[in-house]
Enzyme design. Structure first.
Site, PDB file in Angstrom:
ATOM      1  N   VAL A  12       1.275  -1.542  -0.466  1.00 48.88           N
ATOM      2  CA  VAL A  12       0.117  -0.041  -0.204  1.00 48.88           C
ATOM      3  C   VAL A  12       1.106   1.008  -0.102  1.00 48.88           C
ATOM      4  CG1 VAL A  12      -1.554   1.018   0.920  1.00 48.88           C
ATOM      5  CG2 VAL A  12      -2.184  -1.418   1.738  1.00 48.88           C
ATOM      6  N   GLU A 124      -9.929   6.095   5.264  1.00 49.29           N
ATOM      7  CA  GLU A 124     -11.171   5.783   4.216  1.00 49.29           C
ATOM      8  C   GLU A 124     -10.682   3.703   3.451  1.00 49.29           C
ATOM      9  OE1 GLU A 124     -13.779   7.183   2.494  1.00 49.29           O
ATOM     10  OE2 GLU A 124     -13.950   5.149   2.224  1.00 49.29           O
ATOM     11  N   GLY A 129     -10.957  -1.601   0.763  1.00 48.03           N
ATOM     12  CA  GLY A 129     -10.267  -1.344  -0.353  1.00 48.03           C
ATOM     13  C   GLY A 129     -10.397   0.114  -0.991  1.00 48.03           C
ATOM     14  N   GLY A 182      -0.883  -9.670  -3.883  1.00 50.78           N
ATOM     15  CA  GLY A 182      -1.513  -8.691  -3.370  1.00 50.78           C
ATOM     16  C   GLY A 182      -2.336  -8.160  -2.018  1.00 50.78           C
ATOM     17  N   GLU A 185      -3.523 -10.917   3.446  1.00 48.93           N
ATOM     18  CA  GLU A 185      -2.328 -10.368   4.591  1.00 48.93           C
ATOM     19  C   GLU A 185      -1.346 -11.101   4.659  1.00 48.93           C
ATOM     20  OE1 GLU A 185      -3.520  -8.376   7.336  1.00 48.93           O
ATOM     21  OE2 GLU A 185      -5.084  -7.683   5.204  1.00 48.93           O
ATOM     22  N   LYS A 200     -13.345  -5.345   9.452  1.00 46.83           N
ATOM     23  CA  LYS A 200     -14.546  -4.002   8.891  1.00 46.83           C
ATOM     24  C   LYS A 200     -15.858  -3.970   9.512  1.00 46.83           C
ATOM     25  CE  LYS A 200     -10.474  -5.542   4.781  1.00 46.83           C
ATOM     26  NZ  LYS A 200     -10.742  -6.009   3.657  1.00 46.83           N
TER      27      LYS A 200
HETATM   28  N1  HSE Z   1      -6.978  -8.322   2.725  1.00 47.76           N
HETATM   29  C1  HSE Z   1      -7.049  -7.806   2.389  1.00 47.76           C
HETATM   30  C2  HSE Z   1      -8.591  -8.641   1.937  1.00 47.76           C
HETATM   31  C3  HSE Z   1      -6.920  -6.842   1.712  1.00 47.76           C
HETATM   32  O1  HSE Z   1      -7.866  -9.845   1.006  1.00 47.76           O
HETATM   33  O2  HSE Z   1      -9.370  -7.741   1.518  1.00 47.76           O
HETATM   34  C4  HSE Z   1      -7.737  -5.669   1.869  1.00 47.76           C
HETATM   35  O3  HSE Z   1      -8.406  -5.451   3.043  1.00 47.76           O
END
Ligand code: HSE
Length: 412
Positions: A12, A124, A129, A182, A185, A200
């Site tokens: 990021v 945000e 994402g 990418g 986690e 989330k």
């Molecule tokens: N590992 C998380 C996903 C990254 O796959 O949604 C974004 O928060």
């Protein structure tokens, strides 16, 4: 001129630098001033890369530099991110973060510190994402009582489920692919066991209730028990399996859970595939509204972070006042929440097993799929989970039943 510092030059962090560089003119026009990245904090060096000139290994360089107006925390994890962010806010710097773990664990406290210091703590990119969802809940949907939030909140697992469903690709291979892209986690267990989606939905439920919904209180189940056979049953029901984060707000009571669910074709979430995420909100005046976009990956996530940087720069010394207090929001016991389930049964004798299902669950609608032996499935009524569990206990002790192979919630 606004001076910023980036903590962490991973997926990021490097994305933030790329977005700022690619869209420099446009971003500076929106920010109404030049925006300069003065430091990047990372343990590593990047010899030969332009970023090397602004790399520091010492956070104090950033903290003690009064020119730095905005700190961008994209390191992930709680430590040392929490202490870095806290000290930045206390010293009058705004913070923009993509760190859902940090926001879910300390969001309300960090927002209070930001307010006390007349700066901003913006997050945000922590949910969905690149999808704008925090700002819309906080600033746009201010005329409605939110009745439910349902989301596909993890890009990695949605990518995995989509490829398993469409191409029959093996779980481990598709996880490796998500890592290479990418999306996953650092420890992908956070994705596949539902912990990332749990943070989330805790953030979204906190914003909806304006109190703190503790992620530790949220029932969380990942996708590790989902097989391609489960997907065949879902298909027979006219649906697909998605990992959903869901929170309900009814009659002053709040509940939240993360689990795989069968989503029928008439629900727009059923069409959200690959790394895409979507959040479906139900307002008491607005009705349904859905936010859709790329839920993980370098540039989409960085785009959301940079939108916060622009907001922070434009609101220097003006706290944007996000409604989320430290008061704890109690949650309903998930066992009391009503939901319909698909139940897969292994039988020793089919007719007696079907008779037991009819006697206990009142249905003679049996579902079978190809490539399975000695099993069928059925759908329960929408009753409390406790009631279904009690009936399943009875079923397990019935003639002709060998075991329960899986149970999957049905969305709706
Ligand atoms: N590992 C998380 C996903 C990254 O796959 O949604 C974004 O928060």
């Amino acid at each position: 001129m606004a001076v910023i510092a980036i903590l962490g030059y991973g997926t990021v962090g490097s994305g933030v630098a790329e977005v700022m560089n690619t869209n420099k003119e446009l971003i500076e026009s929106k920010a109404e001033q030049p925006v300069d990245i003065k430091y990047v904090l990372d343990l590593r060096d990047f010899p030969g890369e332009p970023v090397q000139d602004i790399i520091t290994h010492n956070y104090d360089d950033i903290l003690n530099d009064d020119e730095v107006e905005v700190v961008v925390e994209v390191m992930g994890g709680i430590n040392p991110a929490y202490s870095f962010v806290k000290s930045a806010l206390q010293s009058g710097k705004s913070v923009c973060t993509s760190n859902k773990e940090l926001v879910a664990a300390h969001g309300a406290e960090l927002m209070r510190i930001a307010k006390d210091n007349n700066v901003n703590f913006l997050f945000e990119a922590s949910v969905g994402g690149g999808i704008p969802i925090i700002r819309p809940i906080n600033r746009s949907i201010t005329s409605d009582r939110i009745e439910a939030v349902t989301g596909i909140l993890n890009g990695t697992t949605n990518y995995m489920l989509t490829r398993m469903e469409n191409e029959g690709i093996d779980y481990d291979d598709v996880l490796k692919d998500a890592q290479a892209k990418g999306y996953a986690e650092r420890n992908p267990a956070a994705d596949v066991e539902g912990h990332d989606a749990c943070r989330k939905i805790a953030i979204l439920a906190s914003l909806a209730t304006e109190k703190t919904v503790s992620y530790e209180d949220i029932y969380t189940e990942g996708i590790t028990n989902i097989s391609t056979t489960d997907m065949l049953y879902a298909k027979k029901l006219g649906g697909v399996i998605k990992l959903l984060g869901k929170a309900g707000f009814e009659d002053g009571r709040v509940w939240a859970r993360v689990s795989p669910a069968i989503v029928k074709a008439d629900n727009p979430l059923s069409m959200v595939n690959d790394v895409f995420n979507a959040i479906l909100l139900k307002g008491n005046m607005l009705g349904d509204v859905m936010f859709y976009g790329r839920g993980a990956g370098k540039l989409p996530t960085a785009s959301a972070v940079v939108s916060d940087i622009v907001d922070a720069v434009r609101h220097k010394n003006i706290n944007l006042g996000i409604k989320w207090s430290e008061e704890k929001q109690e949650l309903m016991n998930i066992e009391d929440v009503r939901v319909s389930k698909l139940v897969r049964v292994e039988y020793s004798e089919k007719d007696s097993a079907a008779a037991a299902v009819k006697r206990i669950f009142g249905t003679d609608s049996i579902i079978e799929v190809s490539d399975t032996e000695d099993e069928f499935a059925f759908v329960t009524d929408k009753v409390s989970e406790a009631q279904t569990d009690a009936r399943l206990e009875q079923l397990l002790n019935s003639e002709g039943i060998n075991g329960i192979l899986n149970t999957i919630r049905i969305e709706g």
